[in-house]
Motif scaffolding. Structure first.
Motif, PDB file in Angstrom:
ATOM      1  N   ILE A  82       3.213   1.677  -3.362  1.00  0.00           N
ATOM      2  CA  ILE A  82       2.594   2.061  -4.642  1.00  0.00           C
ATOM      3  C   ILE A  82       2.859   3.524  -5.003  1.00  0.00           C
ATOM      4  O   ILE A  82       3.192   3.824  -6.163  1.00  0.00           O
ATOM      5  CB  ILE A  82       1.082   1.747  -4.621  1.00  0.00           C
ATOM      6  CG1 ILE A  82       0.857   0.230  -4.693  1.00  0.00           C
ATOM      7  CG2 ILE A  82       0.355   2.444  -5.767  1.00  0.00           C
ATOM      8  CD1 ILE A  82      -0.587  -0.199  -4.505  1.00  0.00           C
ATOM      9  N   VAL A  93      -7.912   7.611   0.789  1.00  0.00           N
ATOM     10  CA  VAL A  93      -7.619   6.749  -0.355  1.00  0.00           C
ATOM     11  C   VAL A  93      -6.658   5.635   0.047  1.00  0.00           C
ATOM     12  O   VAL A  93      -6.831   4.464  -0.337  1.00  0.00           O
ATOM     13  CB  VAL A  93      -7.036   7.572  -1.523  1.00  0.00           C
ATOM     14  CG1 VAL A  93      -6.468   6.661  -2.604  1.00  0.00           C
ATOM     15  CG2 VAL A  93      -8.106   8.478  -2.119  1.00  0.00           C
ATOM     16  N   LEU A  94      -5.644   5.966   0.836  1.00  0.00           N
ATOM     17  CA  LEU A  94      -4.698   4.954   1.314  1.00  0.00           C
ATOM     18  C   LEU A  94      -5.385   3.921   2.193  1.00  0.00           C
ATOM     19  O   LEU A  94      -5.110   2.721   2.100  1.00  0.00           O
ATOM     20  CB  LEU A  94      -3.559   5.625   2.082  1.00  0.00           C
ATOM     21  CG  LEU A  94      -2.494   6.324   1.242  1.00  0.00           C
ATOM     22  CD1 LEU A  94      -1.638   7.224   2.117  1.00  0.00           C
ATOM     23  CD2 LEU A  94      -1.609   5.302   0.531  1.00  0.00           C
ATOM     24  N   PHE A 129     -13.702  -0.153   2.654  1.00  0.00           N
ATOM     25  CA  PHE A 129     -13.339   0.515   1.405  1.00  0.00           C
ATOM     26  C   PHE A 129     -14.361   1.581   1.040  1.00  0.00           C
ATOM     27  O   PHE A 129     -14.008   2.723   0.704  1.00  0.00           O
ATOM     28  CB  PHE A 129     -13.236  -0.517   0.286  1.00  0.00           C
ATOM     29  CG  PHE A 129     -13.035   0.069  -1.086  1.00  0.00           C
ATOM     30  CD1 PHE A 129     -11.770   0.429  -1.516  1.00  0.00           C
ATOM     31  CD2 PHE A 129     -14.105   0.271  -1.939  1.00  0.00           C
ATOM     32  CE1 PHE A 129     -11.574   0.981  -2.776  1.00  0.00           C
ATOM     33  CE2 PHE A 129     -13.931   0.821  -3.191  1.00  0.00           C
ATOM     34  CZ  PHE A 129     -12.658   1.174  -3.611  1.00  0.00           C
ATOM     35  N   ASN A 165       0.822  -1.214   0.000  1.00  0.00           N
ATOM     36  CA  ASN A 165       0.000   0.000   0.000  1.00  0.00           C
ATOM     37  C   ASN A 165       0.853   1.259   0.000  1.00  0.00           C
ATOM     38  O   ASN A 165       0.625   2.183  -0.790  1.00  0.00           O
ATOM     39  CB  ASN A 165      -0.917  -0.012   1.228  1.00  0.00           C
ATOM     40  CG  ASN A 165      -1.971   1.072   1.175  1.00  0.00           C
ATOM     41  OD1 ASN A 165      -2.336   1.568   0.108  1.00  0.00           O
ATOM     42  ND2 ASN A 165      -2.478   1.459   2.324  1.00  0.00           N
ATOM     43  N   PHE A 190     -13.161   5.356   0.691  1.00  0.00           N
ATOM     44  CA  PHE A 190     -12.817   5.730  -0.682  1.00  0.00           C
ATOM     45  C   PHE A 190     -13.634   6.929  -1.168  1.00  0.00           C
ATOM     46  O   PHE A 190     -13.094   7.834  -1.809  1.00  0.00           O
ATOM     47  CB  PHE A 190     -13.025   4.541  -1.629  1.00  0.00           C
ATOM     48  CG  PHE A 190     -12.636   4.833  -3.053  1.00  0.00           C
ATOM     49  CD1 PHE A 190     -11.294   4.914  -3.403  1.00  0.00           C
ATOM     50  CD2 PHE A 190     -13.593   5.039  -4.033  1.00  0.00           C
ATOM     51  CE1 PHE A 190     -10.918   5.191  -4.714  1.00  0.00           C
ATOM     52  CE2 PHE A 190     -13.231   5.313  -5.340  1.00  0.00           C
ATOM     53  CZ  PHE A 190     -11.892   5.393  -5.679  1.00  0.00           C
ATOM     54  N   GLN A 212      -3.877   0.623   9.448  1.00  0.00           N
ATOM     55  CA  GLN A 212      -4.129  -0.551   8.604  1.00  0.00           C
ATOM     56  C   GLN A 212      -3.808  -1.836   9.353  1.00  0.00           C
ATOM     57  O   GLN A 212      -4.550  -2.822   9.250  1.00  0.00           O
ATOM     58  CB  GLN A 212      -3.299  -0.467   7.316  1.00  0.00           C
ATOM     59  CG  GLN A 212      -3.635  -1.591   6.323  1.00  0.00           C
ATOM     60  CD  GLN A 212      -2.883  -1.451   5.012  1.00  0.00           C
ATOM     61  OE1 GLN A 212      -2.407  -0.373   4.649  1.00  0.00           O
ATOM     62  NE2 GLN A 212      -2.756  -2.546   4.276  1.00  0.00           N
ATOM     63  N   ALA A 246      -8.580   3.096   2.121  1.00  0.00           N
ATOM     64  CA  ALA A 246      -9.461   2.298   1.264  1.00  0.00           C
ATOM     65  C   ALA A 246      -8.664   1.249   0.500  1.00  0.00           C
ATOM     66  O   ALA A 246      -9.040   0.066   0.453  1.00  0.00           O
ATOM     67  CB  ALA A 246     -10.202   3.219   0.288  1.00  0.00           C
ATOM     68  N   ARG A 247      -7.571   1.685  -0.085  1.00  0.00           N
ATOM     69  CA  ARG A 247      -6.727   0.745  -0.836  1.00  0.00           C
ATOM     70  C   ARG A 247      -6.117  -0.296   0.099  1.00  0.00           C
ATOM     71  O   ARG A 247      -6.012  -1.477  -0.239  1.00  0.00           O
ATOM     72  CB  ARG A 247      -5.624   1.524  -1.564  1.00  0.00           C
ATOM     73  CG  ARG A 247      -4.800   0.675  -2.520  1.00  0.00           C
ATOM     74  CD  ARG A 247      -3.892   1.544  -3.356  1.00  0.00           C
ATOM     75  NE  ARG A 247      -2.891   2.196  -2.551  1.00  0.00           N
ATOM     76  CZ  ARG A 247      -2.278   3.334  -2.893  1.00  0.00           C
ATOM     77  NH1 ARG A 247      -2.614   3.956  -4.003  1.00  0.00           N
ATOM     78  NH2 ARG A 247      -1.352   3.864  -2.129  1.00  0.00           N
ATOM     79  N   ILE A 283      -8.506  -3.222   0.827  1.00  0.00           N
ATOM     80  CA  ILE A 283      -8.612  -4.186  -0.271  1.00  0.00           C
ATOM     81  C   ILE A 283      -7.342  -5.027  -0.381  1.00  0.00           C
ATOM     82  O   ILE A 283      -7.401  -6.253  -0.588  1.00  0.00           O
ATOM     83  CB  ILE A 283      -8.896  -3.462  -1.607  1.00  0.00           C
ATOM     84  CG1 ILE A 283     -10.220  -2.700  -1.523  1.00  0.00           C
ATOM     85  CG2 ILE A 283      -8.910  -4.448  -2.761  1.00  0.00           C
ATOM     86  CD1 ILE A 283     -11.431  -3.565  -1.201  1.00  0.00           C
ATOM     87  N   ILE A 284      -6.187  -4.384  -0.234  1.00  0.00           N
ATOM     88  CA  ILE A 284      -4.928  -5.137  -0.300  1.00  0.00           C
ATOM     89  C   ILE A 284      -4.860  -6.148   0.842  1.00  0.00           C
ATOM     90  O   ILE A 284      -4.472  -7.307   0.647  1.00  0.00           O
ATOM     91  CB  ILE A 284      -3.719  -4.176  -0.252  1.00  0.00           C
ATOM     92  CG1 ILE A 284      -3.672  -3.315  -1.514  1.00  0.00           C
ATOM     93  CG2 ILE A 284      -2.406  -4.958  -0.113  1.00  0.00           C
ATOM     94  CD1 ILE A 284      -2.641  -2.204  -1.478  1.00  0.00           C
TER      95      ILE A 284
END
Length: 694
Positions: free
Chosen positions: A563, A651-652, A631, A560, A635, A583, A654-655, A658-659
């Motif tokens: 990226i 955004v981080l 998410f 995450n 998001f 996270q 949310a991503r 999912i990750i």
């Protein structure tokens, strides 16, 4: 716990009455909690830059200043404006060319560098320094900024932290309610699709919404919270505590099958099971948030305490308010039943059969992910988080384009410093790379202007008899490597004259922020990993599982945070500090849920692959709904928010959800296949009484 469950069911009506009545005092508390929009105020009070700010306010009665770009105005008009500005409450003084010397004195008589710095010959634009007698983010200062903007009609663009803070306040006041609406609406949509009732998502949101109000209302006790905490608290609390509601609902449905026709009994057992499971699960999330309290930069403590408190309120609401609502609205829930639209994924056999593929993916990706995380670029300039059409940003751009100016520093020196040393020091400062102007009393007077021509109030602004103040105008923007090198060069010069001389201002404070938060990142990461490691070890009674579970989620965090490096995205500094711990704390629950089922099946005598397949297949729906809800809640806010600091964080997150979902679904089971024997021999409760030959 079953007794507590029965008591809650029995007292469901009083519980609902009390819970709704509690919204009144907590709602009032929320409305009366002050919001702090100044990030730099969270720096430690014992560092030189913060001590200097206190001296500036106590000794000069100046807590803040703004550099104004005056456009398309004659000197006589500016004089009128100067008098109007001085009449604004909490404006202490105004410093410009006409205030330094009577406007009948040609600007050419002033020292060359002052004349060039204060007035642009090509455009006719001039600079004005407006000082305030209250602190940078005080309500009085922000009100003064608002009034000044009303007077000038875009002809006097205000720059500086106070102007930036004022714009952030305006945005937050208009956007924060929309954040909550977006997060709630998208979460409800996900739940409506993935759950088996259209009404149950509404009940979930109502229950969690009440817990959010309790949490935000209780912040009144602390006096104030940061704007970041205000903006994120409701969204994060919704995202991380939705799991608990989902678990209660699924448990309630299972118990209805065990006790058909007796919904009260089913709910009593569901509450009992939820308390047992959710308390253990929530501890890891709370630990992740509390890890931020170890930051020297106390914004972490502000966010950490509020969010840890929010999780506690979320758990309490989940086992009291939510079951009471479900029982009271039972008939309406039954009328809105529908078939869950989420397909039933059976990935267990696929993952265990191809486990070696996922192990290879783990080994191949972890290196680049770790490298990317360590090389992701961050920025510290608060103005960089705001839309370009804001007045404070426009003022900063005008300063940069017209006057080649960025940050403004303030030097505090002893008033008894000799005029010769002061003059020589200012001359040395003028020669520092990127310094546009060093404006102190000795520089203003210079060799060509008699001291009697300098108005007394200007002398008072720059020298109060105990301290003298020097404004240093820089060509560089706050938070850049160039301005940090400049600050180091300035400190070297001023400390050579007197060790007690202080360099303060937005850029020096931001330089301290960079140093402090760099260490805070390491501290928070270490503390969160250690706390969660210990909690997992105790909850799962294992030595090896904490290593496996934390490694898997850290792998997701590396991806995450790595990226942005490969996409060339520059993140706000706060993201790199808090994302990892949030996270880890919020999504390690996915791994714990699956591990508990794996443990249960293994202890019943199931073979290695059979236990892993069952644990993945049975846990996947809950994990998927939880991750998708997380998410959705974050998001939408990330896409909508016009403040990059909030947008990037959401955004981080949310991503990251999912990750973490993909990592837990594919990498964790593969780890179980590889380390099954190690887990069995280093954990309690995994081995069956009669072991199978697997």
């Amino acid at each position: 716990m079953i007794k507590l469950g029965k008591a809650i069911v029995k007292l469901r009506i009083p519980i609902l009455i009390i819970s709704f009545l509690l919204l009144i005092p907590t709602g009032i508390g929320y409305l009366n909690t002050r919001i702090n929009y100044d990030i730099l105020s969270y720096l430690p009070g014992d560092i030189e830059t913060m001590k200097g700010q206190d001296i500036l306010l106590e000794e000069f009665g100046t807590g803040a200043f703004s550099v104004c770009v005056i456009q398309r105005m004659e000197e006589k008009q500016i004089t009128i404006l100067e008098n109007e500005l001085k009449d604004v409450d909490h404006v202490k003084d105004v410093l410009w060319y006409g205030a330094i010397a009577d406007i009948s004195v040609p600007i050419e008589v002033l020292p060359t560098e002052i004349g060039e710095a204060l007035k642009d010959a090509e455009t006719g634009s001039q600079l004005m320094i407006v000082t305030f007698d209250t602190s940078m983010s005080a309500d009085e200062t922000l009100n003064a900024i608002k009034e000044i903007r009303g007077l000038t009609q875009k002809q006097c663009l205000l720059s500086g932290m106070s102007a930036v803070v004022s714009d952030i306040k305006i945005i937050c006041e208009s956007e924060v309610p929309i954040y909550v609406a977006i997060a709630g609406g998208l979460s409800a949509l996900v739940l409506a699709i993935t759950m088996d009732s259209f009404l149950i998502p509404v009940i979930f949101l109502l229950s969690i919404g009440m817990a959010i109000i309790y949490n935000l209302g209780s912040n009144f006790i602390a006096g104030e919270i940061s704007f970041i905490t205000q903006a994120l608290a409701a969204v994060l609390q919704l995202a991380v505590t939705m799991d608990y509601s989902i678990f209660l609902w699924h448990s309630y449905q299972e118990n209805q099958e065990r006790y058909p026709g007796d919904k009260k009994r089913a709910m009593s057992h569901a509450i009992s099971q939820t308390i047992t499971s959710v308390v253990g699960s929530s501890i890891t999330t709370i630990a992740g948030f509390l890890a931020m309290c170890f930051m020297t930069f106390t914004l972490g403590m502000d966010l950490g305490i509020v969010m840890a408190k929010g999780v506690v309120f979320g758990v309490i609401g989940c086992v009291t308010i939510l079951p009471s609502m479900i029982l009271v609205m039972d008939k309406a829930i039954e009328k809105t039943r529908h078939k869950a639209l989420l397909p039933n994924f059976e990935l267990g056999k696929f993952v265990t059969k191809h486990f070696w593929v996922f192990i290879i993916v783990f080994l191949v990706v972890i290196g680049p992910a770790f490298y990317g995380q360590n090389h992701t670029q961050v920025y510290y300039d608060l103005m960089g988080t705001l839309p370009e059409d804001l007045e404070s940003v426009q003022a900063g751009m005008s300063l940069e384009d017209t006057f080649e100016m960025g940050a403004t520093h303030v030097i505090l020196a002893d008033a008894n410093m000799s005029a010769k040393d002061a003059y020589n020091m200012e001359k040395e400062l003028q020669d520092v790379k990127g310094v546009k102007l060093a404006l102190g009393l000795d520089a203003v007077v210079g060799p060509a202007i008699p001291k009697e021509l300098v108005p007394q109030h200007i002398k008072d602004v720059l020298n109060n008899g105990k301290y003298q103040m020097i404004y240093v105008m820089s060509e560089y923007k706050t938070g850049t490597d160039e301005v940090n090198e400049q600050c180091d060069a300035i400190r070297k010069i001023i400390k050579g004259y007197d060790e007690s001389i202080m360099l303060i201002g937005e850029a020096p404070c931001t330089q301290d922020l960079i140093t402090i938060t760099d260490q805070d990142f390491k501290t928070v990461s270490a503390v969160s990993i250690i706390l969660i490691f210990l909690i997992i070890a105790i909850v799962l009674k294992s030595v090896s599982l904490p290593v496996i579970l934390v490694s898997v989620i850290e792998f997701a965090i590396f991806i995450n945070m790595g990226i942005p490096h490969y996409t060339g995205t520059v993140l706000p500094f706060i993201a790199s500090i808090v994302i990892g711990t949030i996270q880890l704390g919020a999504t390690v629950d996915y791994a714990i849920l699956m591990t508990n089922r794996y443990k249960r099946e293994r202890s019943k005598g199931a073979g290695k692959k059979e236990a892993i397949e069952i644990s993945l297949n049975t846990s996947l729906p809950s994990v998927m709904v939880s991750a998708l809800s997380f998410f959705a809640a974050t998001f939408g806010v990330g896409v909508y928010s016009s403040i990059d600091m909030i947008s990037s964080l959401c955004v981080l997150l949310a991503r990251g959800a999912i990750i973490s979902l993909f990592v837990v679904v594919f990498i964790l089971p593969a780890m179980f296949v590889v380390f099954d024997k190690l887990i069995l021999h280093t954990s309690i409760g995994f081995k069956p009484e009669k072991q199978t030959n697997n």
